[in-house]
Design a protein around this motif. Structure first.
Motif, PDB file in Angstrom:
ATOM      1  N   THR A  11     -26.781  29.342   8.215  1.00 29.87           N
ATOM      2  CA  THR A  11     -26.978  27.920   7.898  1.00 29.87           C
ATOM      3  C   THR A  11     -28.107  27.340   8.733  1.00 29.87           C
ATOM      4  O   THR A  11     -28.958  26.595   8.231  1.00 29.87           O
ATOM      5  CB  THR A  11     -25.683  27.128   8.144  1.00 29.87           C
ATOM      6  N   ALA A  12     -28.133  27.695  10.010  1.00 31.73           N
ATOM      7  CA  ALA A  12     -29.184  27.197  10.900  1.00 31.73           C
ATOM      8  C   ALA A  12     -30.558  27.665  10.440  1.00 31.73           C
ATOM      9  O   ALA A  12     -31.543  26.906  10.495  1.00 31.73           O
ATOM     10  CB  ALA A  12     -28.921  27.649  12.330  1.00 31.73           C
ATOM     11  N   LEU A  13     -30.657  28.925   9.977  1.00 31.66           N
ATOM     12  CA  LEU A  13     -31.931  29.441   9.480  1.00 31.66           C
ATOM     13  C   LEU A  13     -32.393  28.655   8.258  1.00 31.66           C
ATOM     14  O   LEU A  13     -33.574  28.309   8.130  1.00 31.66           O
ATOM     15  CB  LEU A  13     -31.792  30.926   9.124  1.00 31.66           C
ATOM     16  N   LEU A  44     -27.175  27.764  -2.458  1.00 31.44           N
ATOM     17  CA  LEU A  44     -26.109  28.563  -3.061  1.00 31.44           C
ATOM     18  C   LEU A  44     -26.575  30.001  -3.313  1.00 31.44           C
ATOM     19  O   LEU A  44     -25.826  30.956  -3.080  1.00 31.44           O
ATOM     20  CB  LEU A  44     -25.651  27.921  -4.370  1.00 31.44           C
ATOM     21  N   ARG A  45     -27.823  30.144  -3.778  1.00 35.59           N
ATOM     22  CA  ARG A  45     -28.353  31.492  -4.025  1.00 35.59           C
ATOM     23  C   ARG A  45     -28.541  32.238  -2.703  1.00 35.59           C
ATOM     24  O   ARG A  45     -28.261  33.441  -2.602  1.00 35.59           O
ATOM     25  CB  ARG A  45     -29.675  31.404  -4.792  1.00 35.59           C
ATOM     26  N   TYR A  46     -29.012  31.547  -1.694  1.00 35.46           N
ATOM     27  CA  TYR A  46     -29.192  32.148  -0.365  1.00 35.46           C
ATOM     28  C   TYR A  46     -27.848  32.554   0.225  1.00 35.46           C
ATOM     29  O   TYR A  46     -27.703  33.653   0.798  1.00 35.46           O
ATOM     30  CB  TYR A  46     -29.892  31.126   0.533  1.00 35.46           C
ATOM     31  N   ASP A  50     -27.577  38.830   0.402  1.00 35.71           N
ATOM     32  CA  ASP A  50     -27.792  39.510   1.687  1.00 35.71           C
ATOM     33  C   ASP A  50     -29.295  39.543   1.956  1.00 35.71           C
ATOM     34  O   ASP A  50     -30.047  40.249   1.283  1.00 35.71           O
ATOM     35  CB  ASP A  50     -27.228  40.924   1.626  1.00 35.71           C
ATOM     36  N   THR A  51     -29.727  38.743   2.922  1.00 38.21           N
ATOM     37  CA  THR A  51     -31.162  38.649   3.228  1.00 38.21           C
ATOM     38  C   THR A  51     -31.523  39.390   4.515  1.00 38.21           C
ATOM     39  O   THR A  51     -32.585  39.145   5.092  1.00 38.21           O
ATOM     40  CB  THR A  51     -31.590  37.166   3.347  1.00 38.21           C
ATOM     41  N   ALA A  52     -30.650  40.257   4.954  1.00 39.90           N
ATOM     42  CA  ALA A  52     -30.884  40.962   6.220  1.00 39.90           C
ATOM     43  C   ALA A  52     -32.188  41.749   6.202  1.00 39.90           C
ATOM     44  O   ALA A  52     -32.850  41.906   7.232  1.00 39.90           O
ATOM     45  CB  ALA A  52     -29.713  41.889   6.528  1.00 39.90           C
ATOM     46  N   GLY A  59     -40.846  32.649   2.998  1.00 40.92           N
ATOM     47  CA  GLY A  59     -41.477  32.953   1.719  1.00 40.92           C
ATOM     48  C   GLY A  59     -40.445  33.215   0.632  1.00 40.92           C
ATOM     49  O   GLY A  59     -40.618  32.790  -0.524  1.00 40.92           O
ATOM     50  N   TRP A  60     -39.360  33.915   0.994  1.00 38.24           N
ATOM     51  CA  TRP A  60     -38.299  34.205   0.028  1.00 38.24           C
ATOM     52  C   TRP A  60     -37.646  32.920  -0.460  1.00 38.24           C
ATOM     53  O   TRP A  60     -37.432  32.722  -1.657  1.00 38.24           O
ATOM     54  CB  TRP A  60     -37.271  35.116   0.683  1.00 38.24           C
ATOM     55  N   LEU A  61     -37.344  32.009   0.472  1.00 36.28           N
ATOM     56  CA  LEU A  61     -36.722  30.741   0.107  1.00 36.28           C
ATOM     57  C   LEU A  61     -37.666  29.872  -0.732  1.00 36.28           C
ATOM     58  O   LEU A  61     -37.233  29.196  -1.669  1.00 36.28           O
ATOM     59  CB  LEU A  61     -36.294  29.983   1.363  1.00 36.28           C
ATOM     60  N   THR A  62     -38.958  29.905  -0.391  1.00 41.35           N
ATOM     61  CA  THR A  62     -39.934  29.147  -1.174  1.00 41.35           C
ATOM     62  C   THR A  62     -39.959  29.642  -2.615  1.00 41.35           C
ATOM     63  O   THR A  62     -40.034  28.847  -3.567  1.00 41.35           O
ATOM     64  CB  THR A  62     -41.332  29.262  -0.549  1.00 41.35           C
TER      65      THR A  62
END
Length: 317
Positions: A11-13, A44-46, A50-52, A59-62
């Motif tokens: 969440t912090a990230l 919700l998608r994030y 698993d984004t490890a 960039g992924w979130l953008t």
């Protein structure tokens, strides 16, 4: 790290990237509520991914936010109706809706707005962006405003890199057709003050003098023309509304609208009457954008402007 700690860290990230993501979404959509909806969908998608192994989370979130915005833009385009044709001299068809403005009092620092308006995205520029196709808008916003490479944008809009470059170039030409506004806020405020002062006294000659000969006025029309935009062009036509401006001017409070000199008009009973954004070029007003629809006005927190003293107004006799 237990489950709760991991959830808190993730969440912090996300929160670290939120201001940037909200800026991307606002510039793509021109709607504060839709931008917030896009961020919620991205969260919700994030949250369920698993984004490890993701090397560049920003960039992924953008990309995720951009894809959500692209879908919203395509849905909006699919259901768009023909805009109402206004009547009267100087009238012409306009965009279906005016973008949501970002408001703050002059002299007040808002770090989140600073991120959202880092490239001086005035309301008039947002209006131009409403005319872009969904793919053009995504390509232009991501590349020209956030320096995302065409190679990364292309898969998002399902185009080749070359085609994506062409879309951004076409959008850029549309944006650059309008003259660059004055950057000096004090110069902008002088023109806006002069507009309200002339309106308040009914001085048509002074009103025409502060308007560019080809000035464009856009208004959502209030309740009478809800969901459509009225457009008037020409200094004489816009000045012809002097009686209306004269009624509004005693209640106009100085405001920054998307970072430029504007006004929030609030009656003595506290009722919001309009939000007015001005574009000033070489000391003359070239564009006026007016939000007057009561339902839209009710969505804005205007409490910061309601406590302004009565003599602290743009209009001065």
């Amino acid at each position: 790290m237990d489950g709760r700690d991991e959830k808190s860290a993730r969440t912090a990230l996300f929160e670290e990237h939120r201001p940037h993501l909200r800026a991307v979404a606002y510039r793509m959509l021109g709607s504060i509520s839709e931008a917030d909806d896009a961020l919620q969908e991205a969260w919700l998608r994030y949250d369920r991914t698993d984004t490890a192994e993701v090397a560049n989370l920003g960039g992924w979130l953008t990309t995720v936010v951009s894809r959500v915005c692209l879908n919203l833009l395509r849905d909006r385009a699919a259901r768009r109706e023909e805009p109402l044709q206004p009547t009267g001299p100087g009238g012409e068809s306009g965009p279906e809706r005016l973008p949501d403005p970002l408001l703050r009092r002059e002299g007040v620092v808002d770090p989140e707005q600073e991120v959202m308006l880092a490239d001086s995205v005035g309301l008039a520029l947002m209006v131009v962006m409403e005319s872009l196709s969904p793919a053009e808008r995504v390509a232009f916003v991501l590349h020209d405003m956030f320096a995302v490479p065409f190679e990364e944008i292309a898969p998002l809009i399902e185009k080749t890199s070359a085609a994506t470059r062409q879309l951004a170039s076409r959008a850029r030409r549309k944006v650059q057709e309008r003259p660059a506004p004055d950057r000096d806020l004090s110069r902008q405020r002088l023109a806006v003050d002069a507009f309200f002062a002339a309106s308040r006294t009914g001085d048509l000659e002074a009103l025409v003098a502060v308007l560019d000969p080809d000035v464009v006025l856009r208004s959502d029309g209030g309740a009478a023309l809800a969901r459509h935009t009225l457009v008037l062009t020409g200094a004489a036509t816009v000045a012809g509304q002097a009686a209306m401006w004269g009624k509004l001017s005693p209640f106009a409070r100085p405001a920054l609208v998307n970072g430029t000199a504007g006004a929030v008009v609030i009656a003595d009973n506290g009722r919001a009457m309009s939000i007015m954004a001005f574009t000033v070029v070489d000391g003359a007003i070239t564009e006026i954008d007016v939000i007057a629809d009561p339902e839209r006005l009710a969505a804005f927190d205007l409490s910061a402007f309601r406590d302004r003293p009565a003599d602290d107004r743009p209009a001065r006799p």
